[in-house]
Design an enzyme around this catalytic site. Sequence first.
Site, PDB file in Angstrom:
ATOM      1  N   LYS A  52       0.843  -1.205   0.000  1.00 43.10           N
ATOM      2  CA  LYS A  52       0.000   0.000   0.000  1.00 43.10           C
ATOM      3  C   LYS A  52       0.878   1.255   0.000  1.00 43.10           C
ATOM      4  O   LYS A  52       0.646   2.186  -0.759  1.00 43.10           O
ATOM      5  CB  LYS A  52      -0.950  -0.035   1.206  1.00 43.10           C
ATOM      6  N   GLN A  96      -4.228  -1.708   9.654  1.00 44.56           N
ATOM      7  CA  GLN A  96      -4.138  -3.044   9.076  1.00 44.56           C
ATOM      8  C   GLN A  96      -4.653  -4.089  10.075  1.00 44.56           C
ATOM      9  O   GLN A  96      -4.191  -4.138  11.218  1.00 44.56           O
ATOM     10  CB  GLN A  96      -2.683  -3.356   8.683  1.00 44.56           C
ATOM     11  N   ASP A 119     -10.864   2.633   4.381  1.00 34.73           N
ATOM     12  CA  ASP A 119     -11.146   1.197   4.290  1.00 34.73           C
ATOM     13  C   ASP A 119     -12.657   0.941   4.273  1.00 34.73           C
ATOM     14  O   ASP A 119     -13.101  -0.171   3.969  1.00 34.73           O
ATOM     15  CB  ASP A 119     -10.522   0.450   5.476  1.00 34.73           C
TER      16      ASP A 119
END
Length: 294
Positions: A52, A96, A119
């Site tokens: 990412k 994450q 997200d």
Amino acid sequence: MQILDGKLVSAAVKAQLADKVTELKALDKKVPHLAAILVGNNPASETYVASKVKSCAEIGFHSTLLRFDEKISEKHLLDNITLLNENADIDGILVQLPLPKHINEELVINAIDPSKDVDGFHPMNVGKMVIGLPTYIPATPYGIMLMLEHYNIPTKGKHAVVIGRSNIVGTPMSVLLSRNANPGNCTVTLTHSQTANLKELCLQADIIVAAIGRPNFVTADMVKEGAVVIDVGINRIEDASKKSGFRLVGDVDFNAVAPKTSFITPVPGGVGLMTIAALLKNTYNAASQKVNMN
Ligand SMILES: NC(=O)c1ccc[n+]([C@@H]2O[C@H](COP(=O)([O-])OP(=O)(O)OC[C@H]3O[C@@H](n4cnc5c(N)ncnc54)[C@H](OP(=O)(O)O)[C@@H]3O)[C@@H](O)[C@H]2O)c1
């Protein structure tokens, strides 16, 4: 059978975003800035976060990686999220997952400012998605929708079987495919570990989305001729011939299933790359204070 090439489609999405960054720079405007939080040393998480951050650099986004020891207290993590929420230079925040067991993931997700929740996991954004309001769509299902769109795969009136009902993949995927939109307008069957007749349901499917987390779970006898198969699974299996000692396989028995399909995603090289592209799109939209519909 045609491969749905995540490398090709994600490169196209990234090229569009890179052009937008060039425009922003020419106008002396701020470029999008993603903050990623990584707790602990889970090897898979390390790889995902590194990809990412690298992808941000490739297209000219700024990124900040905050790494914490796996023993970090929940409070310290939440305090850092508050700092990122309050930092006007940060447009998008991702934490994450999974987090260590002593940290409540729900609390952490809820602590992210919904306007920076690239997200798309915050309950406010999930709710907006379900009722069809503009919002950040969770990156993996969003990436799959971008791929279906890119290849112009017909979805209207099709029967889609989604295997797996997680909050980050299966459930939002079922919502997006059932929407009155293109791609969308599928009749969706959402299946899980308690589904009684999975094989029969899969055999009726025009589109299968496999998000289970079990290597080679979807076998050729579960797939009808001409189906579209989207493999979300990323599973590490031992492989002594590899330097790393493992290789990645999906949830679909690719070699046996692929010849029966009209379109199929490979693992690696499929959905994983699209997930990153979708995250970057969400981050761009967060920076421009626009949210996307699909
Ligand atoms: N490509 C990407 O970018 C990406 C992104 C996210 C995840 N992934 C991968 O996708 C996979 C799924 O991830 P996830 O986070 O959604 O996993 P998860 O939270 O573990 O959910 C797995 C789902 O599969 C269902 N399931 C388990 N065994 C089953 C069975 N025998 N029959 C039918 N359904 C079954 C579970 O049912 P219950 O709800 O009944 O337990 C659950 O809903 C993993 O391999 C993960 O690494 C890839």
